[in-house]
Design a protein around this motif. Structure first.
Motif, PDB file in Angstrom:
ATOM      1  N   ALA A  51       9.568  -7.887   0.998  1.00 41.75           N
ATOM      2  CA  ALA A  51       8.167  -7.479   1.091  1.00 41.75           C
ATOM      3  C   ALA A  51       7.422  -8.734   0.706  1.00 41.75           C
ATOM      4  O   ALA A  51       6.171  -9.036   0.990  1.00 41.75           O
ATOM      5  N   PRO A  73       5.735 -11.099   3.583  1.00 42.60           N
ATOM      6  CA  PRO A  73       4.204 -11.093   4.268  1.00 42.60           C
ATOM      7  C   PRO A  73       3.458 -11.228   3.165  1.00 42.60           C
ATOM      8  O   PRO A  73       2.345 -11.578   3.161  1.00 42.60           O
ATOM      9  N   GLU A  74       3.878 -10.958   2.030  1.00 44.33           N
ATOM     10  CA  GLU A  74       2.732 -11.086   0.850  1.00 44.33           C
ATOM     11  C   GLU A  74       2.534 -12.395   0.682  1.00 44.33           C
ATOM     12  O   GLU A  74       1.450 -12.935   0.388  1.00 44.33           O
ATOM     13  N   HIS A  92       0.367 -13.924   3.446  1.00 43.20           N
ATOM     14  CA  HIS A  92      -1.219 -13.721   3.101  1.00 43.20           C
ATOM     15  C   HIS A  92      -1.828 -14.614   2.275  1.00 43.20           C
ATOM     16  O   HIS A  92      -2.680 -15.087   2.304  1.00 43.20           O
ATOM     17  N   LEU A  93      -0.786 -14.810   1.006  1.00 37.57           N
ATOM     18  CA  LEU A  93      -1.368 -15.628  -0.015  1.00 37.57           C
ATOM     19  C   LEU A  93      -1.661 -16.895   0.331  1.00 37.57           C
ATOM     20  O   LEU A  93      -2.507 -17.625   0.217  1.00 37.57           O
ATOM     21  N   ARG A 132      -1.943 -13.282   9.952  1.00 37.18           N
ATOM     22  CA  ARG A 132      -0.837 -12.594  10.397  1.00 37.18           C
ATOM     23  C   ARG A 132      -0.256 -13.682  11.513  1.00 37.18           C
ATOM     24  O   ARG A 132      -0.754 -14.236  12.374  1.00 37.18           O
ATOM     25  N   GLN A 173      10.578  -7.604   6.549  1.00 36.35           N
ATOM     26  CA  GLN A 173       9.201  -7.289   6.605  1.00 36.35           C
ATOM     27  C   GLN A 173       8.352  -8.400   7.111  1.00 36.35           C
ATOM     28  O   GLN A 173       7.282  -8.133   7.494  1.00 36.35           O
ATOM     29  N   TYR A 176       5.641  -7.247  10.061  1.00 33.93           N
ATOM     30  CA  TYR A 176       4.274  -7.659   9.848  1.00 33.93           C
ATOM     31  C   TYR A 176       3.855  -8.277  11.030  1.00 33.93           C
ATOM     32  O   TYR A 176       2.874  -8.022  11.601  1.00 33.93           O
TER      33      TYR A 176
END
Lengths: 348, 348
Positions: free
Chosen positions: A250, A253-254, A257-258, A263, A276, A280
């Motif tokens: 996970a 994707p986190e 984003h950071l 996406r 993940q 995503y």
């Protein structure tokens, strides 16, 4: 097995035919004078077709799946996706080899595990170290120095360290088809990123030279740094043992984003650590591409994980569920054995 | 005071002369037919000269100070450096205005401070809220929703919210000389980044449209996200109230290392929150540029901090020590009053 003998065994009969092609890594000019194939090391098949379809669908003006250049983001796992990660992650080798230097500076670690085992040189015992032990080694060997000192040390190491089986620099063990894929996407307006569970600072040291990916497009597991001043007032950053981003599972994707804030349109991986990220990516609207590299070529590279019926190895987990999910979500599984004409640039 | 009256007061006499120039925001063509001045809104002087010298020194092949394009990184604070931040940071206005929506979803906050005070609409009481209160408001209003929901809400707000003094959209209150500087640096191969103490996700919503800076080149204070699945299996990211990066003071160079991985060649700021970023930037070898924007133009924008002998305001700290350090380290202080021909694109 040495690469020259691998080459002979697999390419010997074809030597004359491929000689002209293999002489350089320039794109291959088609015999009829058509444009060179930017994916020359990919065999024709579903995987190559999925790539060219995706690029056509997202870059053809007027198509409903057209994507403006600013939104063309593609993310690549590194270990096992862009270069060899078997039998041990390259960065772990670096950390193990740094232990003597760390212990020289911090002698109190000499008789403390897991440092004692690493110093013993007992390869079997080192191979049995737990993940928790490895984390202790990573924390100790990747922190405490300035950012510049770390970069210099890692750059010197990666310029000399060789893979035991191939007797080649690790940076020679990047997958030629993936280099072509990176270049093909970039030529079509994609910004290519590495999104690795490995250390962000480590990969940034060579990413531009090896993959054409600048440091600011490398997302990886990242420790904190601490700003401070030298006695003469010069400011500098020290690497801290504090984990800011565990860029796996996970965390991918986190981390995307950071660090990127969009996406991706396409994502490439090879193990559950990438699951993940692919989920995503491919859950977004429009044309998306998710790909899993399957290591099923023992003679030319390695066959491990699912290719040998093993869901787990020390370099990742590859359960059947991941491949079931690939089918369900439309991800493409790339067979290194069948989809790649050659794996390394040095093959002849 | 309305912008039209400001314009009349300051530009009335010159109206005829500047009319041709001000009709559009195209670069100004010199009268002798020479190339247009990319920094047309900058008066000639030490600040403009420092910028053009820096670009010449770092982009002229053969000079010892030449910098390869890949290493040309310039970082800009946002609030007070690229757009108006007085009398209150734009993002704080957004968060205050979001409180009713948050309380509607979490009624238990209705009679809890500081939410109660915000809901009262008592402007004087709201203005007295402590930094700790504001942090509670930021945490409550910037988390708990999906990344997409946040982006949509922030985009809708920024498209309608206006600054009380100018009665203009906040996004119209960007400094025209700084937009020209961003474009000038980019035209010379620089990658421009925002490095803001404000929320990374908030600024990313409009950065490309307003500054030409894509989301992935915005570094800001960043909360964590949490990957999860909707009931139908669709993956999504939820914004969490956990702070990953406090991108202020020492957090700026630390954030630059985390998100960019290179030391900038040039950095631009306006308060002590930018001090360490400028120190880190200008401590590198070769030609470096550090600049501080001084808010000394009450009639056209605002005069605060050092321009009024006040080291601290609610929008930053501006002690004399910062300006002493600028002198010592060779940073250039930009006077908005003297160095900028016009401040906003809408001035006539």
């Amino acid at each position: 097995m040495k690469p020259s003998s691998i080459s002979r065994r697999f390419f010997g009969g074809l030597f004359g035919a491929v000689c002209a092609l293999a002489l350089s890594s320039l794109p291959v000019m088609a015999q009829d004078g058509a444009a060179p194939d930017p994916l020359a090391s990919w065999n024709d098949g579903a995987a190559k077709q999925a790539i060219t379809d995706f690029v056509r669908d997202t870059t053809t003006a007027g198509k409903p799946t057209f994507v403006p250049p600013a939104e063309r983001i593609a993310t690549f796992d590194q270990d096992g996706t862009l270069w060899v990660s078997h039998p041990i992650y390259t960065q772990v080798v670096y950390c193990l080899e740094r232990v003597p230097a760390v212990v020289a500076q911090r002698p109190e670690l000499r008789n403390v595990e897991p440092f004692k085992t690493v110093l013993s040189g007992d390869r079997a015992a080192i191979a049995r170290l737990s993940t928790k032990d490895l984390e202790k080694i990573l924390a100790a060997t990747l922190s405490g120095m300035s950012v510049e000192d770390f970069n210099a040390d890692a750059a010197a190491w990666i310029a000399r360290a060789k893979h035991p089986r191939f007797d080649r620099l690790y940076t020679d063990l990047v997958y030629q088809p993936m280099l072509e894929l990176l270049g093909y996407l970039r030529a079509n307006g994609y910004k290519t990123y590495i999104v690795t569970g490995g250390g962000q600072d480590f990969v940034r040291v060579y990413s531009e030279r090896v993959y054409g990916i600048p440091p600011e497009q490398v997302v990886g597991s990242a420790g904190g740094t601490k700003f401070g001043y030298r006695p003469d007032g010069t400011p500098f950053l020290t690497k801290e043992p504090k984990l800011l981003l565990n860029d796996n599972n996970a965390g991918k994707p986190e981390g995307i984003h950071l660090m990127i804030g969009r996406r991706p349109m396409a994502a490439f991986g090879n193990s559950t650590g990438d699951r993940q990220m692919l989920e995503y990516t491919t859950a977004g609207p429009g044309a998306r591409l998710g790909m899993l590299i399957l290591h099923d070529d023992g003679p030319r590279e390695f066959a491990y994980g699912p290719a040998r019926g093993l869901p787990d190895t020390r370099i990742g987990t590859f359960p059947q569920a991941l491949y079931d999910e690939a089918g369900k979500r439309g991800w493409v599984v790339v067979s290194m054995k069948n989809d790649w004409k050659r794996i390394f640039a040095f093959e002849r």
